[in-house]
Design an enzyme around this catalytic site. Structure first.
Site, mmCIF file in Angstrom:
data_model
loop_
_atom_site.group_PDB
_atom_site.id
_atom_site.type_symbol
_atom_site.label_atom_id
_atom_site.label_comp_id
_atom_site.label_asym_id
_atom_site.label_seq_id
_atom_site.Cartn_x
_atom_site.Cartn_y
_atom_site.Cartn_z
ATOM 1 N N CYS A 2 0.851 -1.181 0.000
ATOM 2 C CA CYS A 2 0.000 0.000 0.000
ATOM 3 C C CYS A 2 0.889 1.233 0.000
ATOM 4 O O CYS A 2 2.069 1.163 0.312
ATOM 5 C CB CYS A 2 -0.875 0.021 1.235
ATOM 6 N N ARG A 27 1.897 1.542 -5.960
ATOM 7 C CA ARG A 27 2.064 0.563 -4.879
ATOM 8 C C ARG A 27 0.790 -0.224 -4.590
ATOM 9 O O ARG A 27 0.808 -1.222 -3.879
ATOM 10 C CB ARG A 27 2.508 1.274 -3.606
ATOM 11 N N TRP A 75 -3.620 -1.868 -1.525
ATOM 12 C CA TRP A 75 -3.551 -3.139 -2.237
ATOM 13 C C TRP A 75 -4.069 -4.161 -1.238
ATOM 14 O O TRP A 75 -3.431 -4.453 -0.230
ATOM 15 C CB TRP A 75 -2.104 -3.437 -2.638
ATOM 16 N N ASN A 101 0.202 -0.202 6.225
ATOM 17 C CA ASN A 101 0.719 -1.059 5.149
ATOM 18 C C ASN A 101 1.311 -2.301 5.796
ATOM 19 O O ASN A 101 2.132 -2.191 6.699
ATOM 20 C CB ASN A 101 1.807 -0.304 4.372
ATOM 21 N N GLY A 102 0.885 -3.482 5.349
ATOM 22 C CA GLY A 102 1.428 -4.712 5.905
ATOM 23 C C GLY A 102 0.328 -5.663 6.299
ATOM 24 O O GLY A 102 -0.817 -5.526 5.856
ATOM 25 N N GLU A 487 11.034 -13.743 -19.113
ATOM 26 C CA GLU A 487 10.746 -12.325 -18.892
ATOM 27 C C GLU A 487 9.716 -11.824 -19.912
ATOM 28 O O GLU A 487 8.821 -11.048 -19.582
ATOM 29 C CB GLU A 487 12.055 -11.526 -18.961
ATOM 30 N N LYS A 491 6.175 -10.247 -18.890
ATOM 31 C CA LYS A 491 5.750 -8.902 -19.306
ATOM 32 C C LYS A 491 4.383 -8.980 -19.985
ATOM 33 O O LYS A 491 3.508 -8.149 -19.734
ATOM 34 C CB LYS A 491 6.758 -8.270 -20.279
ATOM 35 N N GLU A 494 1.563 -9.728 -17.336
ATOM 36 C CA GLU A 494 1.202 -8.670 -16.392
ATOM 37 C C GLU A 494 0.633 -7.436 -17.093
ATOM 38 O O GLU A 494 -0.245 -6.775 -16.543
ATOM 39 C CB GLU A 494 2.359 -8.316 -15.451
ATOM 40 N N HIS A 510 8.475 -32.029 -24.636
ATOM 41 C CA HIS A 510 8.116 -32.877 -23.492
ATOM 42 C C HIS A 510 6.745 -32.503 -22.916
ATOM 43 O O HIS A 510 6.479 -32.779 -21.747
ATOM 44 C CB HIS A 510 9.212 -32.779 -22.428
ATOM 45 N N LYS A 609 3.954 -2.369 -7.145
ATOM 46 C CA LYS A 609 5.384 -2.230 -7.484
ATOM 47 C C LYS A 609 6.292 -2.854 -6.426
ATOM 48 O O LYS A 609 7.337 -3.402 -6.751
ATOM 49 C CB LYS A 609 5.705 -0.741 -7.648
#
Ligand code: M6R
Length: 614
Positions: A2, A27, A75, A101-102, A487, A491, A494, A510, A609
């Site tokens: 947050c 955030r 968040w 936050n947490g 990567e 990308k 997300e 496989h 983030k």
């Protein structure tokens, strides 16, 4: 996860808080809220689910008046993103106002105790127990500050909290528990600020002090006083941070992420500056000054990270093996922290975290510390939690990165890791001068080559139109480019919400090969290197089954056009440095597909983030 902001000064708090929340929205962005105390200490609390624009719309331009206040962008961890669950939270009498936050790990017990004492809760959050705890201590004749301290001592977990009180208008009391969830104090002229992160402070000040875990601060418009949770005074001298507000502005770009992608050539120059001595062909890492004896005793290197930082860690293993001839491995911090890894004082643990706040990486570093490992951390911001645990810190020097998806911090992580491998290889005497000469010449050209890779964006617009509707992508790579396939898939997932997988190309046979059809594009990372022919075989296997291939190939490879459906070219470089250039098509393809699909590029849904919870 947050974003928190607090203000005490002489100016109107609300505009400063809203502006700070906008800078911190990366955030977390599923709800937002603000609380301001007026001249008589009467609070105005406004909160709204959804993005910050919803809160701004609810305020309809009529901002609460007052010179002290707090704000929050959320968040969600406990409780859905509703108006009720949005912060700030208050006690029963609306006298104590808290942003948090947490995760309060023991909140169920605390909440039950408070309810049995008669406290009434209005949300499903863990955060709401905090103002009620403070209230209950104040009922026992504690001062506001003592009540916050007593509450902090009861809370378990990694948390950052800022509280204001109608009884003490003009004062902010904040604390931080554990390693996750940063809190930074900003010193202005007759005003002080508190925020989760620098972007909210930089428009006002570059003089800051970080709160460590287990510390608390009380501040008003002219001073900040720091304490431990036992009440012992702590002396802190503010430090100057070099980033300015301008660097966070979007400028000509549609999105911060696009700006940050285009900043990569310059960011790389910054990461090389002063670290590469072209005259005597040496890397000089002032941040990693260890003795020759220490270099000699390192017998293994372990790279740790999450998400994009983990993908960079995977690339780094190749470099450390090839250039320094050291046994190397990588792991997700979240897996490493719960294993019983074989680590000792001869192990070099290299952790990567652009934010310096990732909870799992911090825990993994603590585990490495318990085992006596030598630790180097790579981080984009000075003074963050990872830098406090590590023995040495190498700053990424990427500048502020606002887009939630990492771009320039990824390429700067790669460059830093490459330099580290060269440095260790040179000092171990296994990297000959002639090889270094070629590598340094290439490093000097790299910013320009990256610029070339960024030059033609129109090809990505065309690809986005062709493939933007697809629901699945497969990314294939081999060797040092396999992590780049990971990567690329990350990308795309997300940014565009399209399902994508990154695979070592040989692994396709496989299992994933059964997915191949004309609906699922396969992005094949196939620069001209030792594994090119092998990649070509994999591409043929896809084509033979009616698949569509988008090849990312080396400039000048005309033959590939006949063999695949689409080609993106990258400039020719040595195979070891290829991943740095490969990052560009991975980023731009995902960016343009997301743009075409109308996605929220700088703030993709459900992400944040800094992931400061486990
Ligand atoms: O701050 P960190 O580098 O520790 O962050 C790790 C991941 O959370 C981060 O890379 C995440 O995967 C990004 N969304 C990637 O774009």
């Amino acid at each position: 996860m947050c974003g928190i902001i607090g203000y005490a000064g002489a100016r109107q708090a609300a505009p400063i808080i809203l502006e700070g929340l906008a800078a911190l929205e990366y955030r977390g962005y599923d709800s937002a809220g603000i609380a301001v105390l007026d001249a008589d200490g009467i609070p105005a609390v406004h909160k709204k689910s959804g993005k910050l624009v919803n809160l701004a719309a609810a305020l309809q331009g009529s901002l609460p008046e007052g010179v002290t206040g707090v704000g929050h962008t959320r968040w969600a961890t406990h409780g859905a993103p509703t108006d009720f669950n949005a912060h700030p939270h208050t006690d029963c009498d609306n006298q104590i106002i808290v942003v948090h936050n947490g995760i309060v790990e023991n909140y169920v017990q605390i909440k039950e105790d408070l309810i049995s004492q008669g406290h009434e809760f209005t949300s499903q959050t863990d955060a709401e127990c905090i103002p009620h705890m403070i209230e209950s201590y104040i009922e026992q004749e504690y001062s506001f500050e003592e009540a916050v301290r007593a509450s902090a001592r009861e809370i378990k977990g990694a948390n950052a909290v800022v509280a204001i009180s109608t009884r003490d208008p003009g004062k902010l009391v904040a604390f931080r528990l554990g390693n996750a969830g940063g809190l930074v104090v900003g010193y202005g002229q007759d005003e002080l600020f508190l925020a989760s992160d620098l972007p909210a402070l930089l428009p006002h000040t570059q003089e800051v002090a970080y709160l460590a875990g287990g510390e608390m601060v009380t501040l008003d418009n002219h001073s900040a006083n720091y304490f431990t949770l036992d009440g012992m005074s702590v002396t802190k001298t503010p430090m100057h941070v070099a980033y300015d507000a301008l660097s966070a502005a979007k400028g000509e770009y549609k999105h911060f992420m696009l700006k940050e992608i285009h900043e990569q050539p310059e960011a790389i120059i910054n990461s090389l500056r002063g670290r590469v001595s072209f005259n005597d062909l040496k890397v000089v890492l002032d941040e990693f000054q260890i003795s020759d004896a220490d270099i000699a005793r390192i017998d293994r290197v372990v790279f740790l990270g999450m998400g994009t930082s983990f993908n960079a860690a995977m690339v780094a293993r190749n470099w450390m093996e090839s250039l320094a001839r050291l046994p190397s491995e990588f792991d997700n911090s979240s897996e490493f922290r719960y294993r019983d890894p074989v680590i000792d004082e001869n192990t070099l643990v290299v952790s990567l975290s652009q934010s310096g706040e990732t909870a799992d990486t911090l825990a993994a570093m603590e585990k490495a510390q318990e085992n006596g490992a030598l630790q180097l951390t790579l981080c984009n911001y000075p003074g963050t939690q990872t830098t406090r645990i590590a023995d040495h810190t190498m700053l990424l020097r990427a500048g502020l990165e606002i887009g939630v998806a990492s771009s320039k911090t990824f390429t700067n992580s790669l460059i830093s890791l490459y330099l580290l491998a060269i440095d260790i290889g040179t000092r171990r005497g296994v990297l000959e001068e002639s090889r270094r000469r070629d590598m340094f010449a290439e490093l000097a050209r790299l910013p320009d080559l990256l610029g070339q890779a960024l030059a033609d964006e129109s090809q990505y617009e065309v690809l986005a139109q062709k493939f933007g509707r697809r629901s699945d992508f497969l990314y294939l790579g081999r060797g040092i480019n396999f992590p780049l396939a990971m990567e690329g898939a990350l990308k795309l997932k997300e940014l565009s919400y399209i399902h994508a997988e990154g695979y070592p190309a040989a692994e396709m046979k496989h299992g994933p090969i059964s997915l191949i059809d004309d609906e699922m594009p396969v992005v094949a990372l196939m620069p001209r290197d030792d594994l090119y022919e092998k990649m070509l075989s994999n591409v043929n296997e896809v084509k033979a089954r009616g698949g569509t291939v988008i090849a990312v190939a080396t400039e000048g490879n005309e033959d590939i056009k006949k063999r695949v459906d689409e080609v993106i070219y990258v400039p020719e470089v040595s195979s070891l440095i290829n991943p740095v250039l490969m990052a560009v098509p991975m980023q731009l393809l995902a960016y343009h597909i997301a743009l075409w699909r109308g996605c929220d590029i700088d703030q993709p849904r459900n992400l944040a983030k800094s992931v400061t919870v486990e």
